[in-house]
Enzyme design. Structure first.
Site, short mmCIF file in Angstrom:
data_model
loop_
_atom_site.label_atom_id
_atom_site.label_comp_id
_atom_site.label_asym_id
_atom_site.label_seq_id
_atom_site.Cartn_x
_atom_site.Cartn_y
_atom_site.Cartn_z
N ARG A 1 -53.77 -97.31 -124.35
CA ARG A 1 -54.69 -98.45 -124.27
C ARG A 1 -56.09 -98.02 -124.73
NH1 ARG A 1 -57.02 -99.36 -118.18
NH2 ARG A 1 -56.78 -97.23 -117.42
N HIS B 1 -50.84 -102.11 -120.46
CA HIS B 1 -50.26 -102.04 -119.12
C HIS B 1 -48.79 -102.48 -119.10
CE1 HIS B 1 -54.56 -101.85 -118.44
NE2 HIS B 1 -54.37 -101.50 -117.19
N ARG C 1 -50.93 -97.81 -119.74
CA ARG C 1 -52.06 -97.49 -118.87
C ARG C 1 -52.17 -95.99 -118.63
NH1 ARG C 1 -52.49 -99.43 -112.52
NH2 ARG C 1 -54.53 -98.54 -112.06
N ASP D 1 -49.91 -101.38 -109.30
CA ASP D 1 -50.01 -102.84 -109.43
C ASP D 1 -48.72 -103.55 -109.04
OD1 ASP D 1 -52.56 -102.46 -110.25
OD2 ASP D 1 -52.29 -103.10 -112.31
N GLU E 1 -54.48 -117.03 -120.60
CA GLU E 1 -53.80 -116.35 -121.71
C GLU E 1 -53.16 -117.31 -122.70
OE1 GLU E 1 -54.20 -113.70 -118.23
OE2 GLU E 1 -53.35 -115.72 -118.51
#
Length: 312
Positions: free
Chosen positions: A10, A109, A167, A117, A58
Protein backbone atom coordinates in the site's frame (compact mmCIF):
# COMPACT_ATOMS: atom_id res chain seq x y z
CA UNK A 1 14.17 -13.69 5.35
CA UNK A 2 14.68 -11.78 8.59
CA UNK A 3 17.34 -9.52 7.06
CA UNK A 4 15.36 -8.79 3.89
CA UNK A 5 13.90 -5.32 3.54
CA UNK A 6 10.12 -5.30 4.05
CA UNK A 7 7.65 -2.75 2.66
CA UNK A 8 3.84 -2.77 2.57
CA UNK A 9 2.57 -2.63 -1.00
CA UNK A 10 0.00 0.00 0.00
CA UNK A 11 2.99 2.30 0.63
CA UNK A 12 4.30 1.39 -2.82
CA UNK A 13 0.93 2.36 -4.31
CA UNK A 14 1.05 5.85 -2.83
CA UNK A 15 4.65 6.42 -3.93
CA UNK A 16 3.95 5.17 -7.44
CA UNK A 17 0.97 7.50 -7.83
CA UNK A 18 3.01 10.50 -6.73
CA UNK A 19 5.84 9.61 -9.12
CA UNK A 20 3.47 9.12 -12.04
CA UNK A 21 1.70 12.35 -11.18
CA UNK A 22 4.90 14.25 -11.93
CA UNK A 23 4.97 12.84 -15.46
CA UNK A 24 1.28 12.69 -16.30
CA UNK A 25 -0.97 15.69 -15.61
CA UNK A 26 -4.01 13.65 -16.68
CA UNK A 27 -3.66 11.30 -13.71
CA UNK A 28 -6.15 11.98 -10.90
CA UNK A 29 -6.76 10.13 -7.66
CA UNK A 30 -10.00 9.56 -5.78
CA UNK A 31 -10.33 8.24 -2.25
CA UNK A 32 -13.16 7.40 0.13
CA UNK A 33 -12.05 9.13 3.34
CA UNK A 34 -9.10 6.74 3.72
CA UNK A 35 -6.19 8.62 2.14
CA UNK A 36 -3.98 8.02 5.18
CA UNK A 37 -4.59 4.28 5.17
CA UNK A 38 -4.51 3.74 1.39
CA UNK A 39 -1.45 6.02 1.19
CA UNK A 40 -2.97 8.19 -1.54
CA UNK A 41 -2.22 11.04 0.88
CA UNK A 42 1.27 10.93 -0.65
CA UNK A 43 -0.25 11.96 -3.98
CA UNK A 44 -2.63 14.38 -2.27
CA UNK A 45 0.28 16.24 -0.67
CA UNK A 46 2.03 16.67 -4.02
CA UNK A 47 -1.06 17.37 -6.15
CA UNK A 48 -3.90 18.60 -3.93
CA UNK A 49 -5.90 19.87 -6.90
CA UNK A 50 -5.89 16.41 -8.51
CA UNK A 51 -6.91 14.42 -5.44
CA UNK A 52 -10.62 14.08 -4.65
CA UNK A 53 -11.92 12.83 -1.33
CA UNK A 54 -15.37 11.43 -2.05
CA UNK A 55 -16.12 10.64 1.58
CA UNK A 56 -17.42 7.32 2.84
CA UNK A 57 -19.34 6.75 -0.38
CA UNK A 58 -17.44 4.20 -2.43
CA UNK A 59 -20.21 3.57 -4.94
CA UNK A 60 -20.39 7.28 -5.69
CA UNK A 61 -16.58 7.45 -5.93
CA UNK A 62 -16.54 4.78 -8.65
CA UNK A 63 -19.21 6.65 -10.61
CA UNK A 64 -17.23 9.89 -10.32
CA UNK A 65 -14.15 8.06 -11.57
CA UNK A 66 -16.14 6.69 -14.49
CA UNK A 67 -17.28 10.18 -15.41
CA UNK A 68 -13.79 11.65 -15.14
CA UNK A 69 -12.43 8.95 -17.43
CA UNK A 70 -14.78 10.07 -20.21
CA UNK A 71 -13.13 13.50 -20.19
CA UNK A 72 -9.69 12.10 -20.99
CA UNK A 73 -8.42 11.88 -17.43
CA UNK A 74 -7.00 8.66 -15.95
CA UNK A 75 -8.60 8.15 -12.54
CA UNK A 76 -7.31 5.86 -9.80
CA UNK A 77 -10.17 5.15 -7.39
CA UNK A 78 -8.86 3.99 -4.02
CA UNK A 79 -10.31 2.35 -0.93
CA UNK A 80 -10.06 -0.85 1.10
CA UNK A 81 -10.62 -3.99 -1.00
CA UNK A 82 -13.76 -4.81 0.99
CA UNK A 83 -15.32 -1.53 -0.11
CA UNK A 84 -13.78 -1.05 -3.56
CA UNK A 85 -14.66 -4.56 -4.74
CA UNK A 86 -17.48 -5.43 -2.36
CA UNK A 87 -19.57 -2.39 -1.54
CA UNK A 88 -19.11 -0.78 -4.96
CA UNK A 89 -19.40 -3.96 -7.05
CA UNK A 90 -22.54 -2.85 -8.89
CA UNK A 91 -20.97 0.46 -9.89
CA UNK A 92 -17.70 -1.19 -10.92
CA UNK A 93 -19.65 -3.63 -13.06
CA UNK A 94 -22.17 -1.28 -14.64
CA UNK A 95 -20.39 2.08 -14.71
CA UNK A 96 -16.82 0.91 -15.41
CA UNK A 97 -16.84 -2.65 -16.71
CA UNK A 98 -19.87 -2.55 -19.00
CA UNK A 99 -18.73 0.57 -20.94
CA UNK A 100 -15.09 -0.63 -20.59
CA UNK A 101 -13.89 2.71 -19.25
CA UNK A 102 -10.29 3.62 -18.46
CA UNK A 103 -10.65 3.48 -14.67
CA UNK A 104 -8.06 2.01 -12.32
CA UNK A 105 -9.10 0.66 -8.93
CA UNK A 106 -6.44 0.63 -6.22
CA UNK A 107 -7.74 -1.63 -3.46
CA UNK A 108 -5.67 -1.75 -0.29
CA UNK A 109 -5.99 -3.86 2.87
CA UNK A 110 -6.90 -6.99 0.94
CA UNK A 111 -6.97 -10.48 2.43
CA UNK A 112 -6.57 -11.74 5.98
CA UNK A 113 -3.47 -9.67 6.71
CA UNK A 114 -5.70 -6.72 7.62
CA UNK A 115 -5.46 -8.60 10.90
CA UNK A 116 -7.12 -6.91 13.85
CA UNK A 117 -9.83 -5.31 11.68
CA UNK A 118 -11.49 -8.71 11.54
CA UNK A 119 -13.83 -10.53 9.19
CA UNK A 120 -15.81 -7.46 8.14
CA UNK A 121 -12.70 -5.92 6.58
CA UNK A 122 -10.75 -9.05 5.57
CA UNK A 123 -11.78 -9.22 1.94
CA UNK A 124 -10.96 -12.65 0.53
CA UNK A 125 -13.53 -12.50 -2.26
CA UNK A 126 -12.25 -9.58 -4.37
CA UNK A 127 -10.36 -11.61 -6.99
CA UNK A 128 -13.49 -13.67 -7.61
CA UNK A 129 -15.72 -10.60 -7.86
CA UNK A 130 -13.42 -8.67 -10.18
CA UNK A 131 -12.54 -11.70 -12.35
CA UNK A 132 -16.23 -12.12 -13.10
CA UNK A 133 -16.45 -8.69 -14.77
CA UNK A 134 -15.80 -8.98 -18.52
CA UNK A 135 -12.66 -7.16 -19.65
CA UNK A 136 -11.40 -6.38 -16.13
CA UNK A 137 -7.67 -6.87 -15.51
CA UNK A 138 -7.03 -8.26 -12.00
CA UNK A 139 -3.60 -8.07 -10.32
CA UNK A 140 -1.88 -8.51 -6.97
CA UNK A 141 1.86 -7.68 -6.59
CA UNK A 142 4.39 -9.67 -4.59
CA UNK A 143 6.47 -6.77 -3.29
CA UNK A 144 7.30 -3.07 -3.37
CA UNK A 145 9.18 -3.13 -6.68
CA UNK A 146 6.47 -5.06 -8.48
CA UNK A 147 3.71 -2.93 -6.96
CA UNK A 148 5.25 0.30 -8.25
CA UNK A 149 5.84 -1.21 -11.68
CA UNK A 150 2.28 -2.51 -11.70
CA UNK A 151 0.79 0.93 -11.06
CA UNK A 152 2.79 2.32 -13.97
CA UNK A 153 1.64 -0.52 -16.22
CA UNK A 154 -1.96 0.08 -15.15
CA UNK A 155 -1.69 3.74 -16.10
CA UNK A 156 -0.35 2.82 -19.54
CA UNK A 157 -3.02 0.18 -20.13
CA UNK A 158 -6.26 1.48 -21.67
CA UNK A 159 -9.18 -0.16 -19.91
CA UNK A 160 -10.43 -1.12 -16.44
CA UNK A 161 -7.89 -2.47 -13.96
CA UNK A 162 -8.23 -3.80 -10.42
CA UNK A 163 -5.10 -3.90 -8.25
CA UNK A 164 -4.95 -5.28 -4.72
CA UNK A 165 -2.35 -3.99 -2.26
CA UNK A 166 -1.61 -5.18 1.27
CA UNK A 167 -1.46 -3.58 4.69
CA UNK A 168 1.35 -5.76 6.05
CA UNK A 169 5.00 -5.22 5.14
CA UNK A 170 6.35 -7.97 2.87
CA UNK A 171 9.89 -8.90 1.78
CA UNK A 172 11.30 -7.14 -1.28
CA UNK A 173 12.29 -9.94 -3.65
CA UNK A 174 12.80 -8.00 -6.90
CA UNK A 175 15.66 -5.80 -8.07
CA UNK A 176 14.86 -2.24 -9.15
CA UNK A 177 15.39 -3.10 -12.83
CA UNK A 178 12.55 -5.66 -12.76
CA UNK A 179 10.29 -5.42 -15.81
CA UNK A 180 6.59 -5.98 -15.19
CA UNK A 181 4.16 -6.88 -17.94
CA UNK A 182 0.39 -7.31 -17.53
CA UNK A 183 -0.62 -10.89 -18.22
CA UNK A 184 2.85 -12.35 -17.78
CA UNK A 185 3.94 -14.56 -14.89
CA UNK A 186 7.47 -14.86 -13.59
CA UNK A 187 9.46 -18.02 -12.90
CA UNK A 188 11.46 -17.21 -9.76
CA UNK A 189 12.88 -20.64 -9.12
CA UNK A 190 13.25 -23.72 -11.31
CA UNK A 191 12.22 -27.21 -10.20
CA UNK A 192 10.90 -30.52 -11.49
CA UNK A 193 8.85 -32.14 -8.72
CA UNK A 194 6.09 -29.61 -8.07
CA UNK A 195 5.18 -26.15 -9.37
CA UNK A 196 4.12 -23.60 -6.74
CA UNK A 197 2.15 -20.75 -8.31
CA UNK A 198 1.56 -17.83 -5.96
CA UNK A 199 0.77 -14.14 -5.82
CA UNK A 200 0.79 -11.31 -3.29
CA UNK A 201 2.42 -11.98 0.06
CA UNK A 202 2.30 -15.72 -0.62
CA UNK A 203 5.15 -15.42 -3.13
CA UNK A 204 7.75 -14.83 -0.41
CA UNK A 205 6.26 -17.73 1.56
CA UNK A 206 6.50 -19.97 -1.51
CA UNK A 207 10.16 -19.08 -1.98
CA UNK A 208 10.89 -19.87 1.67
CA UNK A 209 9.02 -23.16 1.36
CA UNK A 210 11.00 -24.08 -1.75
CA UNK A 211 14.26 -23.73 0.18
CA UNK A 212 13.01 -26.05 2.92
CA UNK A 213 11.76 -28.57 0.36
CA UNK A 214 15.10 -28.51 -1.44
CA UNK A 215 16.81 -29.65 1.75
CA UNK A 216 14.38 -32.58 1.79
CA UNK A 217 15.13 -33.55 -1.80
CA UNK A 218 12.04 -32.00 -3.37
CA UNK A 219 12.75 -29.55 -6.19
CA UNK A 220 9.96 -26.99 -6.32
CA UNK A 221 9.45 -24.54 -9.16
CA UNK A 222 8.15 -21.17 -7.89
CA UNK A 223 6.10 -18.90 -10.11
CA UNK A 224 4.92 -15.39 -9.26
CA UNK A 225 1.54 -14.95 -10.95
CA UNK A 226 0.84 -11.29 -10.19
CA UNK A 227 -1.75 -11.03 -12.95
CA UNK A 228 -4.69 -13.26 -12.14
CA UNK A 229 -6.65 -12.12 -15.18
CA UNK A 230 -5.51 -12.44 -17.91
CA UNK A 231 -3.63 -15.51 -16.71
CA UNK A 232 -0.28 -16.42 -18.25
CA UNK A 233 -1.61 -19.63 -19.80
CA UNK A 234 1.64 -20.54 -21.50
CA UNK A 235 3.68 -20.41 -18.30
CA UNK A 236 1.11 -22.36 -16.28
CA UNK A 237 0.86 -25.10 -18.90
CA UNK A 238 4.63 -25.30 -19.24
CA UNK A 239 5.09 -25.62 -15.46
CA UNK A 240 2.37 -28.25 -15.17
CA UNK A 241 3.86 -30.27 -18.04
CA UNK A 242 7.34 -30.19 -16.50
CA UNK A 243 6.39 -30.91 -12.87
CA UNK A 244 3.20 -32.93 -13.15
CA UNK A 245 1.85 -31.41 -9.93
CA UNK A 246 0.77 -27.85 -9.12
CA UNK A 247 0.15 -26.01 -5.85
CA UNK A 248 -1.52 -22.60 -5.93
CA UNK A 249 -1.09 -20.15 -3.04
CA UNK A 250 -3.12 -17.00 -2.48
CA UNK A 251 -4.35 -14.76 0.32
CA UNK A 252 -7.88 -15.21 -0.99
CA UNK A 253 -10.69 -17.70 -0.90
CA UNK A 254 -9.98 -20.96 -2.74
CA UNK A 255 -13.27 -20.17 -4.47
CA UNK A 256 -12.95 -17.92 -7.52
CA UNK A 257 -9.35 -16.78 -7.27
CA UNK A 258 -5.94 -17.77 -8.64
CA UNK A 259 -6.42 -21.42 -7.78
CA UNK A 260 -9.65 -21.72 -9.70
CA UNK A 261 -8.19 -19.84 -12.66
CA UNK A 262 -5.30 -22.31 -12.80
CA UNK A 263 -7.60 -25.32 -12.34
CA UNK A 264 -9.93 -24.14 -15.12
CA UNK A 265 -7.04 -23.75 -17.53
CA UNK A 266 -5.47 -27.11 -16.72
CA UNK A 267 -8.72 -29.10 -16.69
CA UNK A 268 -9.48 -27.98 -20.24
CA UNK A 269 -5.98 -28.23 -21.68
CA UNK A 270 -3.69 -30.43 -19.59
CA UNK A 271 -5.39 -32.30 -16.71
CA UNK A 272 -2.96 -32.03 -13.78
CA UNK A 273 -3.31 -32.71 -10.03
CA UNK A 274 -3.67 -29.35 -8.23
CA UNK A 275 -3.63 -28.48 -4.52
CA UNK A 276 -5.11 -25.08 -3.71
CA UNK A 277 -3.80 -23.24 -0.65
CA UNK A 278 -5.94 -20.31 0.39
CA UNK A 279 -8.85 -19.45 2.63
CA UNK A 280 -11.33 -22.31 2.71
CA UNK A 281 -15.07 -21.65 2.60
CA UNK A 282 -15.00 -19.54 5.76
CA UNK A 283 -14.70 -15.98 7.06
CA UNK A 284 -11.64 -14.51 8.75
CA UNK A 285 -11.23 -13.48 12.37
CA UNK A 286 -9.33 -10.88 14.38
CA UNK A 287 -5.67 -11.14 15.36
CA UNK A 288 -2.31 -9.86 14.26
CA UNK A 289 -1.53 -10.39 10.59
CA UNK A 290 0.89 -13.21 11.42
CA UNK A 291 -1.49 -14.89 13.83
CA UNK A 292 -4.33 -14.88 11.34
CA UNK A 293 -2.23 -15.99 8.39
CA UNK A 294 -0.74 -18.83 10.44
CA UNK A 295 -4.18 -19.87 11.69
CA UNK A 296 -5.44 -20.21 8.12
CA UNK A 297 -2.34 -21.98 6.82
CA UNK A 298 -1.11 -19.12 4.67
CA UNK A 299 2.57 -19.59 5.41
CA UNK A 300 5.68 -21.40 4.25
CA UNK A 301 5.26 -24.23 6.76
CA UNK A 302 1.85 -25.17 5.40
CA UNK A 303 3.13 -25.04 1.80
CA UNK A 304 5.94 -27.41 2.80
CA UNK A 305 3.50 -29.85 4.40
CA UNK A 306 1.21 -29.75 1.38
CA UNK A 307 4.09 -30.31 -1.02
CA UNK A 308 5.51 -33.20 1.03
CA UNK A 309 2.15 -34.98 1.04
CA UNK A 310 1.62 -34.19 -2.65
CA UNK A 311 5.02 -35.53 -3.71
CA UNK A 312 4.91 -38.83 -1.80
Amino acid sequence: MADVKKIATRDSYGKALAALGEEHPDLVVLDADLAGATKTATFQKAFPDRHFDCGIAEANMVCVAAGLSTTGLVPFASSFAMFAAGRAFEQVRNSVGYPHLNVKIGATHGGLSVGEDGASHQCCEDFALMRSIPGMVVMSPADDVEARAMVKAAYEYVGPVYMRFGRAAVPVIHEEDYKFEIGKGEALKDGKDVAIIANGLMVAEALEAAETLKAEGIEAMVINMATIKPLDNELVLSAAKKCGKVITCEEHSVIGGLGEAVCSLLSENLPTPVKRIGVEDTFGRSGTAKEVLDAYGLNAAHIVSAAEAFCK
